[in-house]
Design a protein around this motif. Structure first.
Motif, PDB file in Angstrom:
ATOM      1  N   CYS A 139       0.735  -1.173   0.107  1.00 55.00           N
ATOM      2  CA  CYS A 139       0.052  -0.086  -0.273  1.00 55.00           C
ATOM      3  C   CYS A 139       0.812   1.160   0.052  1.00 55.00           C
ATOM      4  CB  CYS A 139      -0.895   0.090   1.286  1.00 55.00           C
ATOM      5  SG  CYS A 139      -2.222  -1.283   1.285  1.00 55.00           S
ATOM      6  N   TRP A 140       1.923   1.277   0.810  1.00 57.29           N
ATOM      7  CA  TRP A 140       2.837   2.352   0.784  1.00 57.29           C
ATOM      8  C   TRP A 140       3.470   2.584  -0.557  1.00 57.29           C
ATOM      9  CZ3 TRP A 140       4.062   5.691   4.661  1.00 57.29           C
ATOM     10  CH2 TRP A 140       5.508   6.489   4.446  1.00 57.29           C
ATOM     11  N   GLY A 141       3.968   1.650  -1.185  1.00 57.30           N
ATOM     12  CA  GLY A 141       4.633   1.728  -2.652  1.00 57.30           C
ATOM     13  C   GLY A 141       3.645   2.512  -3.438  1.00 57.30           C
ATOM     14  N   VAL A 142       2.335   1.955  -3.616  1.00 57.63           N
ATOM     15  CA  VAL A 142       1.339   2.381  -4.309  1.00 57.63           C
ATOM     16  C   VAL A 142       1.158   3.670  -4.327  1.00 57.63           C
ATOM     17  CG1 VAL A 142      -1.100   2.517  -5.047  1.00 57.63           C
ATOM     18  CG2 VAL A 142       0.326   0.382  -4.864  1.00 57.63           C
ATOM     19  N   LEU A 143       0.990   4.264  -2.845  1.00 58.72           N
ATOM     20  CA  LEU A 143       0.687   5.800  -2.525  1.00 58.72           C
ATOM     21  C   LEU A 143       1.804   6.447  -2.964  1.00 58.72           C
ATOM     22  CD1 LEU A 143      -0.953   7.995  -1.143  1.00 58.72           C
ATOM     23  CD2 LEU A 143      -0.105   7.176   1.116  1.00 58.72           C
ATOM     24  N   VAL A 144       3.216   6.244  -2.820  1.00 58.26           N
ATOM     25  CA  VAL A 144       4.284   6.695  -3.011  1.00 58.26           C
ATOM     26  C   VAL A 144       4.459   7.118  -4.469  1.00 58.26           C
ATOM     27  CG1 VAL A 144       6.906   6.979  -3.198  1.00 58.26           C
ATOM     28  CG2 VAL A 144       5.787   6.200  -1.077  1.00 58.26           C
ATOM     29  N   LEU A 147       1.907   9.883  -5.316  1.00 58.63           N
ATOM     30  CA  LEU A 147       2.304  11.037  -5.123  1.00 58.63           C
ATOM     31  C   LEU A 147       3.436  11.704  -5.714  1.00 58.63           C
ATOM     32  CD1 LEU A 147       1.546  10.639  -0.944  1.00 58.63           C
ATOM     33  CD2 LEU A 147       0.214  12.109  -2.712  1.00 58.63           C
ATOM     34  N   PHE A 148       4.416  11.008  -5.861  1.00 55.24           N
ATOM     35  CA  PHE A 148       5.769  11.389  -6.229  1.00 55.24           C
ATOM     36  C   PHE A 148       6.201  11.041  -7.644  1.00 55.24           C
ATOM     37  CE2 PHE A 148       5.837  11.478  -1.643  1.00 55.24           C
ATOM     38  CZ  PHE A 148       6.394  12.447  -1.354  1.00 55.24           C
ATOM     39  N   GLY A 149       5.498   9.808  -8.299  1.00 52.44           N
ATOM     40  CA  GLY A 149       5.666   9.650  -9.864  1.00 52.44           C
ATOM     41  C   GLY A 149       6.849   8.682  -9.926  1.00 52.44           C
ATOM     42  N   PHE A 150       7.623   8.177  -9.207  1.00 56.71           N
ATOM     43  CA  PHE A 150       8.870   7.495  -9.386  1.00 56.71           C
ATOM     44  C   PHE A 150       8.498   6.014  -8.967  1.00 56.71           C
ATOM     45  CE2 PHE A 150      10.146   9.466  -5.242  1.00 56.71           C
ATOM     46  CZ  PHE A 150       9.950   8.344  -4.405  1.00 56.71           C
ATOM     47  N   ARG A 151       9.006   5.116  -9.866  1.00 59.99           N
ATOM     48  CA  ARG A 151       8.624   3.731  -9.592  1.00 59.99           C
ATOM     49  C   ARG A 151       9.874   3.014  -9.124  1.00 59.99           C
ATOM     50  NH1 ARG A 151       3.843   2.277 -11.695  1.00 59.99           N
ATOM     51  NH2 ARG A 151       4.611  -0.172 -11.639  1.00 59.99           N
ATOM     52  N   VAL A 152       9.878   2.340  -7.844  1.00 58.33           N
ATOM     53  CA  VAL A 152      11.095   1.411  -7.423  1.00 58.33           C
ATOM     54  C   VAL A 152      10.371   0.268  -6.923  1.00 58.33           C
ATOM     55  CG1 VAL A 152      12.873   1.412  -5.625  1.00 58.33           C
ATOM     56  CG2 VAL A 152      12.370   3.700  -6.763  1.00 58.33           C
ATOM     57  N   ARG A 153      10.868  -0.868  -7.250  1.00 54.22           N
ATOM     58  CA  ARG A 153      10.597  -2.146  -7.078  1.00 54.22           C
ATOM     59  C   ARG A 153      10.485  -2.519  -5.603  1.00 54.22           C
ATOM     60  NH1 ARG A 153      12.476  -7.813  -9.967  1.00 54.22           N
ATOM     61  NH2 ARG A 153      11.145  -9.108  -8.986  1.00 54.22           N
ATOM     62  N   ASP A 154      11.417  -1.922  -4.838  1.00 55.65           N
ATOM     63  CA  ASP A 154      11.276  -2.010  -3.261  1.00 55.65           C
ATOM     64  C   ASP A 154      11.799  -1.002  -2.554  1.00 55.65           C
ATOM     65  OD1 ASP A 154      11.113  -3.325  -0.689  1.00 55.65           O
ATOM     66  OD2 ASP A 154      12.500  -4.832  -0.968  1.00 55.65           O
ATOM     67  N   LEU A 155      10.757  -0.058  -2.260  1.00 59.59           N
ATOM     68  CA  LEU A 155      11.319   1.260  -2.010  1.00 59.59           C
ATOM     69  C   LEU A 155      12.020   1.234  -0.545  1.00 59.59           C
ATOM     70  CD1 LEU A 155      10.771   4.436  -2.691  1.00 59.59           C
ATOM     71  CD2 LEU A 155       8.850   3.945  -1.067  1.00 59.59           C
ATOM     72  N   ASP A 156      11.757   0.533   0.327  1.00 60.17           N
ATOM     73  CA  ASP A 156      12.300   0.469   1.486  1.00 60.17           C
ATOM     74  C   ASP A 156      13.245  -0.628   1.930  1.00 60.17           C
ATOM     75  OD1 ASP A 156      11.028   2.877   2.712  1.00 60.17           O
ATOM     76  OD2 ASP A 156       9.193   1.505   2.682  1.00 60.17           O
ATOM     77  N   CYS A 157      13.927  -1.179   0.846  1.00 57.49           N
ATOM     78  CA  CYS A 157      14.809  -2.193   0.973  1.00 57.49           C
ATOM     79  C   CYS A 157      16.278  -1.374   1.671  1.00 57.49           C
ATOM     80  CB  CYS A 157      14.998  -2.931  -0.376  1.00 57.49           C
ATOM     81  SG  CYS A 157      16.364  -4.090  -0.277  1.00 57.49           S
ATOM     82  N   ALA A 158      16.646  -1.802   2.619  1.00 56.31           N
ATOM     83  CA  ALA A 158      17.781  -1.120   3.196  1.00 56.31           C
ATOM     84  C   ALA A 158      18.999  -1.661   2.802  1.00 56.31           C
ATOM     85  CB  ALA A 158      17.607  -1.353   4.616  1.00 56.31           C
TER      86      ALA A 158
END
Length: 239
Positions: A139-144, A147-158
């Motif tokens: 859900c977080w990835g869809v919302l981001v 809002l911001f337009g960029f696509r990253v496969r795993d946004l919060d992968c540290a």
């Protein structure tokens, strides 16, 4: 084994990770020694109360490339990441979490791409987290993206490697988990060329996970919309 002609700062945001810090640091030093001649490892002790700070100091005394930086009080994940970036002195920055859920040996998969790309970011091949955290992440990835337009496969992968110069003179605002969104938003504005690589994710074996609590999740959504407002205002004013 190949050696790479680049300088690298590695940092770990760590809050109450006394059981995970030493194996993580020792593994990282063992991995980097044969690969690089110029590197540093920074432990960002984010106001820990379990002995992480004292252990970080001992490791810094034992291993010359290691430094320990301490927050007097807990500033949150974003605060620790900002300190790590600001304290990094090398051309490239790599960071992963201090909980030991990633194998820093896999940084060797990233280094060959440093000449062609400005940032190399990981995505979890098999995320070893509870189901509710996976749902939140989706859900977080869809919302981001909305809002911001960029696509990253795993946004919060540290597990991220990027050129330090993209953050020279940049003021980062986020204090919590939203810092990851701000990092990507900052790089996107500068047209950074990004490569994504799959990395392994392991269950936490020590310490307590707090990122999935309802309070933390609610705070993250609030901070996300606050960040969106700040960045939108900055774009509108030409900043």
């Amino acid at each position: 084994m190949a050696r790479y002609d680049l300088s690298l700062s590695v940092f770990f945001p760590s809050h109450n990770e006394v059981e995970n810090t030493q194996p993580l640091v020792e593994k990282t030093v063992a991995v980097l020694d044969p690969l690089l001649s110029d590197y540093e490892v920074i432990i960002v002790d984010d106001g820990s109360t379990d002995g992480t700070g004292a252990l970080a100091d001992r490791l810094a005394e034992q291993y010359p490339p290691v430094r320990a930086i301490h927050h007097d009080q807990n500033r949150g994940y974003g605060g620790a990441v900002k300190t790590g970036i600001a304290s990094s002195t090398k051309e490239w920055i790599f960071f992963t979490d201090g909980d030991g859920q990633f194998d820093t040996g896999e940084i060797e998969l990233f280094l060959p791409h440093a000449g062609e790309f400005d940032a190399i970011v990981g995505y979890r091949i098999d995320r070893r987290d509870p189901f509710h955290r996976k749902v939140f992440a989706f859900c977080w990835g869809v919302l981001v993206r909305c809002l911001f337009g960029f696509r990253v496969r795993d946004l919060d992968c540290a597990f991220k490697l990027f050129r330090r110069r993209f953050f020279d003179g940049v003021t980062l605002h986020a204090e919590g988990a939203v810092i990851t969104v701000e990092l990507f938003a900052t790089m996107a504005r500068q047209g950074v060329k990004i490569k994504q690589i799959g990395v392994h994710h392991y269950p936490r074996v020590a310490g307590t996970q707090s990122g999935g609590s309802p309070a933390v999740i609610l705070r993250a959504f609030k901070e996300l919309f606050k960040l969106y407002t700040v960045l939108k205002r900055g774009t509108s004013s030409g900043g």
